[in-house]
Design a protein around this motif. Structure first.
Motif, mmCIF file in Angstrom:
data_model
loop_
_atom_site.group_PDB
_atom_site.id
_atom_site.type_symbol
_atom_site.label_atom_id
_atom_site.label_comp_id
_atom_site.label_asym_id
_atom_site.label_seq_id
_atom_site.Cartn_x
_atom_site.Cartn_y
_atom_site.Cartn_z
ATOM 1 N N HIS A 167 0.920 -1.073 0.011
ATOM 2 C CA HIS A 167 -0.003 -0.060 -0.025
ATOM 3 C C HIS A 167 0.923 1.174 0.031
ATOM 4 N N ILE A 168 1.841 1.428 0.819
ATOM 5 C CA ILE A 168 2.610 2.335 0.971
ATOM 6 C C ILE A 168 3.721 2.569 -0.324
ATOM 7 N N ASP A 169 3.857 1.472 -0.872
ATOM 8 C CA ASP A 169 4.917 1.494 -2.378
ATOM 9 C C ASP A 169 4.040 2.105 -3.378
ATOM 10 N N ARG A 170 2.893 1.722 -3.357
ATOM 11 C CA ARG A 170 1.902 2.164 -4.482
ATOM 12 C C ARG A 170 1.513 3.636 -4.199
ATOM 13 N N MET A 171 1.393 4.187 -3.122
ATOM 14 C CA MET A 171 1.272 5.646 -2.806
ATOM 15 C C MET A 171 2.160 6.217 -3.161
ATOM 16 N N LEU A 172 3.469 5.859 -3.153
ATOM 17 C CA LEU A 172 4.696 6.469 -3.248
ATOM 18 C C LEU A 172 4.769 6.994 -4.883
ATOM 19 N N LEU A 184 5.733 11.942 4.264
ATOM 20 C CA LEU A 184 4.192 11.951 5.006
ATOM 21 C C LEU A 184 3.719 10.805 4.708
ATOM 22 N N ILE A 185 3.626 10.258 3.411
ATOM 23 C CA ILE A 185 3.178 8.880 2.979
ATOM 24 C C ILE A 185 3.654 7.664 4.023
ATOM 25 N N ILE A 191 -3.118 16.128 -0.579
ATOM 26 C CA ILE A 191 -2.695 15.459 -1.580
ATOM 27 C C ILE A 191 -2.593 13.879 -1.066
ATOM 28 N N LEU A 192 -2.376 13.774 0.158
ATOM 29 C CA LEU A 192 -1.984 12.282 0.534
ATOM 30 C C LEU A 192 -3.545 11.798 0.693
#
Length: 612
Positions: free
Chosen positions: A447-452, A475-476, A555-556
């Motif tokens: 999930h974190i990698d995709r958001m990055l 922040l992500i 944005i986040l």
């Protein structure tokens, strides 16, 4: 440079406040112990009463406001003034003073006879006198009457709370019921037996010697303490008041016995608390300051000190609660105990600082000890964060060098090391917290990698600077870090449960405190706090609206929502999840999310490299 100096001053002020709070807590512990004793107990400073327990106020007959602050000698019969003053001075000079009798003045009961015992305690960092007065007026009367006529006052003796025995040739001729109760026997089992068998073996020879000397007519103290042997085998602390009386035509020894086991335990606890930290069991700062003076002698050279400061205690308190912070303090105390020698003096210096005094220890050996402490810290694991402490040392090699300068030198070196080590320590703590976030919550690495990836695209579309882009990525990674401070069971089962939901909402504020406590990421703390705010002002915790919400946080929020809906079910096709996410974002635009940013994001996700 000025900012750093102000920060250091604030830190030192905070540490002093924590030391003061710890001392206040210790004083409260004294008050609870003293208040529950039946004897009259008072504490005085500069010859004026500063504390009396509840029993004292009842016995003396005055209200607290009438007696606190009055000279202690006002309540003592004049002929005893010089004796009280002389003995108090001896105690303050470190000499031992045996208990003795005085007469005191009460409001309603007139003159009373008391046994006085005293010791010196530390009060607000300064020596004060602690006095225990036991009213023996009734007992003295009983002794006198018993000596005059055993038969006439036998009933009084039987009713006495203290144990009473008449002994001839070491044989108990008479024992009252109270003595039998103290020792755990029946009266019939005591009478006719040798009194020495009820004295603990360590004290038996001393008692026999005192008895023989008294029978030989030698003048010896009548009141003294000893140790009895209870029938069960337990040791009992006892106070004896002994004297010769005529009995059946011969001299006999009259012994009045009081069980003082509980009182001795309380006295020992009082002494312990005055020199120990309640949480860790280590010596406290008051003891440290006395010992550093005592050990400041040529025969102890080289004399070394270590000052240590725990890394991340505030963060643990903020993220996991003060109980976890207390556990970290206890764990560090155990590390120090495990690394140090028996003769080393380990103290809780105050707050998150510790101090160690090392007599006859040179610079090489003290550095070797520091390496051992740090090695044990590394082996201690991370519960909940890695155990980390910054250390500073200094050694006194010359007699004329002041210990105050040695302590300042050690403390300065500790702060220098903390500045050098803090960045690495904070990185380690953050890394551990991020691992815990993945292990204990619903967050995933994917999930974190995709958001990055999505954040990179949004940054390009919006023309974010390199520093803004880096801050968005940070922040992500950390926006949900506050979830590590939420009980694990909250994430299990139905999150619609209102109680669980309220607990979960607290993660924004916990995350804020965590990031605020780490200088390297403190600049995103406000954004972490705001990551559940909504465009229309219905979010939490501050109910910010519109552009009051930081840009990167807005944005986040869009990126996070989009990815969660896309992958909300492992059974759902990505394309269906993506379509649902797009429809939701369009619907919630201007309500939950920034409408302008939603438009830019929806254009972004239609690009092939971001939808596959």
């Amino acid at each position: 440079m000025v900012t750093e100096t102000i920060a250091q001053l604030k830190q030192k002020i905070k540490e002093k406040e924590e030391v003061i709070a710890a001392l206040k807590e210790s004083e409260q512990s004294y008050h609870m112990l003293l208040a529950n004793l039946p004897d009259l107990i008072l504490i005085y400073k500069d010859w004026k009463i500063v504390y009396l327990n509840e029993a004292a106020l009842k016995i003396i007959g005055y209200a607290p406001e009438e007696i606190i602050g009055t000279p202690i000698l006002n309540h003592v019969v004049a002929k005893y003034h010089s004796q009280v003053i002389d003995n108090a001075i001896k105690r303050f000079n470190g000499e031992e003073v045996n208990e003795y009798e005085i007469e005191t003045i009460t409001r309603y009961q007139g003159i009373r006879t008391n046994i006085i015992r005293g010791t010196i305690v530390t009060l607000n960092g300064e020596p004060a006198g602690l006095v225990v007065l036991t009213d023996i007026t009734d007992r003295k009367l009983a002794e006198k009457k018993l000596a005059e006529s055993e038969g006439k006052y036998r009933n009084l003796v039987e009713r006495a709370n203290d144990g009473i025995a008449i002994i001839q040739d070491n044989v108990i001729k008479f024992a009252n019921k109270s003595l039998a109760n103290i020792l755990g026997y029946a009266v019939s089992e005591l009478e006719g037996t040798e009194f020495a068998q009820y004295i603990h073996s360590e004290e038996a020879d001393k008692i026999k010697d005192r008895y023989q000397r008294r029978m030989n007519g030698e003048q010896i103290e009548s009141i003294y303490e000893t140790v009895l042997q209870h029938r069960s085998g337990l040791r009992l602390a006892a106070e004896f008041n002994a004297g010769l009386i005529p009995y059946e035509g011969r001299e006999a020894n009259l012994v009045i016995v009081r069980d003082i086991t509980e009182r001795k335990q309380v006295e020992e606890q009082l002494i312990y608390l005055s020199f120990h930290d309640k949480l860790t069991g280590l010596y406290n700062r008051a003891f440290f300051e006395e010992e550093i003076v005592r050990l400041d002698s040529e025969r102890q050279l080289p004399l070394s000190v270590i000052i240590g400061d725990i890394n991340g205690l505030k963060l643990v308190n903020d993220a996991f609660g003060h109980s976890q912070g207390d556990e970290l303090l206890v764990e560090v105390a155990q590390v120090l105990k495990g690394a140090c020698r028996q003769e080393d003096i380990i103290c809780r210096w105050g707050g998150d600082e510790f101090a160690i005094i090392l007599p006859k220890t040179n610079e090489h050996d003290v550095q070797k000890l520091c390496r051992r402490i740090l090695q044990i810290c590394e082996q201690a694991g991370a519960n909940p964060v890695p155990v980390s402490i910054s250390l500073g040392t200094a050694t006194k090699n010359q007699r004329d060098k002041l210990m105050d300068h040695i302590l300042i030198e050690a403390e300065d070196r500790m702060y220098q090391n903390k500045l050098k080590e803090s960045n690495e320590a904070h990185k380690n703590i953050l890394a551990v917290l991020q691992i815990k976030l993945i292990e204990q919550t619903d967050e995933t690495v994917e999930h974190i990698d995709r958001m990055l990836i999505l954040a990179t695209g949004m940054g390009r579309k919006l023309g974010l600077s390199n520093s803004e882009q880096f801050e968005l990525e940070l922040l992500i990674r950390l926006h949900d870090i506050g979830k590590v401070g939420i009980p694990k069971e909250v994430f299990l089962g139905d999150l619609k449960d209102n109680k669980k939901l309220q607990l979960l909402k607290g993660h924004s504020e916990i995350g804020y405190r965590i990031t605020k406590a780490i200088p390297e990421v403190a600049h995103i703390a406000e954004k972490v706090l705001a990551h559940h705010e909504m465009w229309d002002g219905t979010g939490y915790p501050k109910k910010l609206e519109g552009q009051e919400i930081p840009l990167l946080t807005r944005i986040l929020a869009i990126i996070d929502y989009y990815d969660r809906i896309c992958y909300s079910s492992s059974e759902r096709e990505f394309s269906l999840g993506r379509q649902q996410a797009i429809e939701d974002l369009q619907k919630l635009s201007g309500e939950k999310f920034d409408p302008e940013l939603v438009d830019i994001f929806l254009k972004l996700v239609k690009e092939d490299h971001l939808i596959s």
